[in-house]
Design a protein around this motif. Structure first.
Motif, PDB file in Angstrom:
ATOM      1  N   MET A 120      17.363  19.751   5.968  1.00 22.69           N
ATOM      2  CA  MET A 120      16.003  19.435   6.412  1.00 22.69           C
ATOM      3  C   MET A 120      15.963  19.065   7.890  1.00 22.69           C
ATOM      4  O   MET A 120      15.009  19.399   8.590  1.00 22.69           O
ATOM      5  N   LEU A 121      16.987  18.384   8.362  1.00 20.63           N
ATOM      6  CA  LEU A 121      17.050  18.033   9.779  1.00 20.63           C
ATOM      7  C   LEU A 121      17.076  19.295  10.640  1.00 20.63           C
ATOM      8  O   LEU A 121      16.364  19.386  11.647  1.00 20.63           O
ATOM      9  N   ILE A 122      17.866  20.279  10.227  1.00 20.95           N
ATOM     10  CA  ILE A 122      17.941  21.544  10.967  1.00 20.95           C
ATOM     11  C   ILE A 122      16.577  22.231  10.980  1.00 20.95           C
ATOM     12  O   ILE A 122      16.059  22.589  12.040  1.00 20.95           O
ATOM     13  N   GLN A 123      16.000  22.410   9.803  1.00 22.32           N
ATOM     14  CA  GLN A 123      14.759  23.192   9.748  1.00 22.32           C
ATOM     15  C   GLN A 123      13.593  22.487  10.436  1.00 22.32           C
ATOM     16  O   GLN A 123      12.816  23.120  11.157  1.00 22.32           O
ATOM     17  N   PHE A 124      13.470  21.183  10.269  1.00 25.35           N
ATOM     18  CA  PHE A 124      12.331  20.514  10.886  1.00 25.35           C
ATOM     19  C   PHE A 124      12.530  20.290  12.378  1.00 25.35           C
ATOM     20  O   PHE A 124      11.549  20.215  13.124  1.00 25.35           O
ATOM     21  N   SER A 125      13.766  20.228  12.833  1.00 28.14           N
ATOM     22  CA  SER A 125      14.010  20.169  14.286  1.00 28.14           C
ATOM     23  C   SER A 125      13.566  21.466  14.944  1.00 28.14           C
ATOM     24  O   SER A 125      12.880  21.455  15.972  1.00 28.14           O
ATOM     25  N   ILE A 126      13.961  22.578  14.349  1.00 29.82           N
ATOM     26  CA  ILE A 126      13.564  23.887  14.889  1.00 29.82           C
ATOM     27  C   ILE A 126      12.049  24.037  14.839  1.00 29.82           C
ATOM     28  O   ILE A 126      11.418  24.471  15.814  1.00 29.82           O
ATOM     29  N   TYR A 127      11.453  23.675  13.715  1.00 35.19           N
ATOM     30  CA  TYR A 127       9.998  23.773  13.559  1.00 35.19           C
ATOM     31  C   TYR A 127       9.281  22.947  14.635  1.00 35.19           C
ATOM     32  O   TYR A 127       8.337  23.432  15.273  1.00 35.19           O
ATOM     33  N   LYS A 182       8.192  14.878  17.382  1.00 34.31           N
ATOM     34  CA  LYS A 182       7.699  13.664  16.726  1.00 34.31           C
ATOM     35  C   LYS A 182       6.930  14.006  15.451  1.00 34.31           C
ATOM     36  O   LYS A 182       7.107  13.357  14.419  1.00 34.31           O
ATOM     37  N   PHE A 183       6.086  15.027  15.522  1.00 31.71           N
ATOM     38  CA  PHE A 183       5.345  15.457  14.332  1.00 31.71           C
ATOM     39  C   PHE A 183       6.311  15.922  13.244  1.00 31.71           C
ATOM     40  O   PHE A 183       6.198  15.514  12.088  1.00 31.71           O
ATOM     41  N   SER A 184       7.247  16.768  13.608  1.00 33.06           N
ATOM     42  CA  SER A 184       8.178  17.287  12.605  1.00 33.06           C
ATOM     43  C   SER A 184       9.082  16.179  12.062  1.00 33.06           C
ATOM     44  O   SER A 184       9.525  16.252  10.918  1.00 33.06           O
ATOM     45  N   GLY A 185       9.342  15.151  12.861  1.00 33.32           N
ATOM     46  CA  GLY A 185      10.098  14.000  12.363  1.00 33.32           C
ATOM     47  C   GLY A 185       9.359  13.288  11.241  1.00 33.32           C
ATOM     48  O   GLY A 185       9.954  12.907  10.231  1.00 33.32           O
ATOM     49  N   LEU A 186       8.062  13.119  11.413  1.00 37.69           N
ATOM     50  CA  LEU A 186       7.252  12.518  10.344  1.00 37.69           C
ATOM     51  C   LEU A 186       7.239  13.399   9.098  1.00 37.69           C
ATOM     52  O   LEU A 186       7.371  12.907   7.969  1.00 37.69           O
ATOM     53  N   ILE A 187       7.099  14.693   9.311  1.00 39.13           N
ATOM     54  CA  ILE A 187       7.076  15.626   8.186  1.00 39.13           C
ATOM     55  C   ILE A 187       8.439  15.634   7.492  1.00 39.13           C
ATOM     56  O   ILE A 187       8.511  15.677   6.256  1.00 39.13           O
ATOM     57  N   PHE A 188       9.497  15.565   8.265  1.00 40.43           N
ATOM     58  CA  PHE A 188      10.855  15.501   7.708  1.00 40.43           C
ATOM     59  C   PHE A 188      10.991  14.307   6.759  1.00 40.43           C
ATOM     60  O   PHE A 188      11.440  14.450   5.625  1.00 40.43           O
ATOM     61  N   VAL A 189      10.590  13.134   7.205  1.00 41.23           N
ATOM     62  CA  VAL A 189      10.695  11.933   6.367  1.00 41.23           C
ATOM     63  C   VAL A 189       9.830  12.070   5.117  1.00 41.23           C
ATOM     64  O   VAL A 189      10.257  11.739   4.005  1.00 41.23           O
ATOM     65  N   PHE A 190       8.634  12.604   5.283  1.00 44.28           N
ATOM     66  CA  PHE A 190       7.722  12.803   4.156  1.00 44.28           C
ATOM     67  C   PHE A 190       8.326  13.758   3.130  1.00 44.28           C
ATOM     68  O   PHE A 190       8.405  13.445   1.939  1.00 44.28           O
ATOM     69  N   TYR A 191       8.775  14.925   3.577  1.00 39.90           N
ATOM     70  CA  TYR A 191       9.355  15.905   2.656  1.00 39.90           C
ATOM     71  C   TYR A 191      10.647  15.397   2.035  1.00 39.90           C
ATOM     72  O   TYR A 191      10.904  15.643   0.854  1.00 39.90           O
ATOM     73  N   PHE A 192      11.466  14.712   2.806  1.00 37.45           N
ATOM     74  CA  PHE A 192      12.718  14.176   2.280  1.00 37.45           C
ATOM     75  C   PHE A 192      12.427  13.208   1.138  1.00 37.45           C
ATOM     76  O   PHE A 192      13.070  13.255   0.095  1.00 37.45           O
ATOM     77  N   SER A 193      11.431  12.353   1.327  1.00 40.27           N
ATOM     78  CA  SER A 193      11.109  11.383   0.276  1.00 40.27           C
ATOM     79  C   SER A 193      10.552  12.069  -0.963  1.00 40.27           C
ATOM     80  O   SER A 193      10.850  11.668  -2.089  1.00 40.27           O
ATOM     81  N   ILE A 194       9.764  13.110  -0.775  1.00 41.61           N
ATOM     82  CA  ILE A 194       9.172  13.816  -1.917  1.00 41.61           C
ATOM     83  C   ILE A 194      10.211  14.683  -2.633  1.00 41.61           C
ATOM     84  O   ILE A 194      10.323  14.645  -3.853  1.00 41.61           O
ATOM     85  N   GLN A 195      10.949  15.474  -1.871  1.00 38.83           N
ATOM     86  CA  GLN A 195      11.837  16.449  -2.483  1.00 38.83           C
ATOM     87  C   GLN A 195      13.184  15.868  -2.884  1.00 38.83           C
ATOM     88  O   GLN A 195      13.635  16.065  -4.003  1.00 38.83           O
ATOM     89  N   VAL A 196      13.830  15.182  -1.992  1.00 38.08           N
ATOM     90  CA  VAL A 196      15.202  14.741  -2.248  1.00 38.08           C
ATOM     91  C   VAL A 196      15.233  13.465  -3.076  1.00 38.08           C
ATOM     92  O   VAL A 196      15.875  13.424  -4.130  1.00 38.08           O
ATOM     93  N   ILE A 197      14.558  12.450  -2.621  1.00 37.34           N
ATOM     94  CA  ILE A 197      14.588  11.181  -3.345  1.00 37.34           C
ATOM     95  C   ILE A 197      13.993  11.350  -4.741  1.00 37.34           C
ATOM     96  O   ILE A 197      14.554  10.872  -5.737  1.00 37.34           O
TER      97      ILE A 197
END
Length: 143
Positions: free
Chosen positions: A118-125, A81-96
């Protein structure tokens, strides 16, 4: 907060994020990312060094944030759940942010590639953070 958990959290972040990032962008798909204009050939080494420094800083910040979070569920689910939030945050900053600033020939494909990466790396994290906190039998918000 226990310093050992913070240090191990940073290590988890670095050993998860840096190799996946390097392999994805420079190993497996370098030509594609050069075509996207994500970086140019001359920037590869410098981007790697500065990226590694950034990853250590991010790892420290996320270690502190994770220790202060409170999610319901098992340790693994809390990490996911934590990494899911971080995934969305980083995706919005880096990709968008990247796609609105650069002209990319195949923007949907670029977004898909970054989403998968990002899904791969943050899932593992997230799973590894859950395993760490389970090993020490600590709830994140009490570390």
């Amino acid at each position: 907060m226990k310093i050992k958990i913070v240090i191990l959290s940073i290590i988890i972040y670095v050993i998860t994020i840096f190799p996946i990032t390097a392999l994805w962008h420079v190993g497996f798909f370098q030509e594609l990312y050069l075509e996207f204009g994500y970086f140019n050939q001359e920037e590869t080494f410098l981007a790697g060094v500065s990226g590694l420094i950034n990853i250590f800083v991010q790892g420290f910040i996320l270690a502190i944030l994770y220790s202060k979070t409170q999610f319901h569920g098992s340790h693994i689910m809390q990490g996911v759940k934590f990494s899911g939030l971080i995934f969305v945050f980083y995706f919005s900053i880096q990709v968008i942010n990247f796609v609105v600033r650069k002209e990319i020939n195949d923007m949907p494909f670029f977004i898909l590639m970054e989403f998968i990466y990002m899904l791969i790396q943050f899932s593992i994290y997230g799973v590894l953070m859950g395993v760490l906190y389970r090993k020490f039998d600590v709830k994140p918000h009490s570390a």
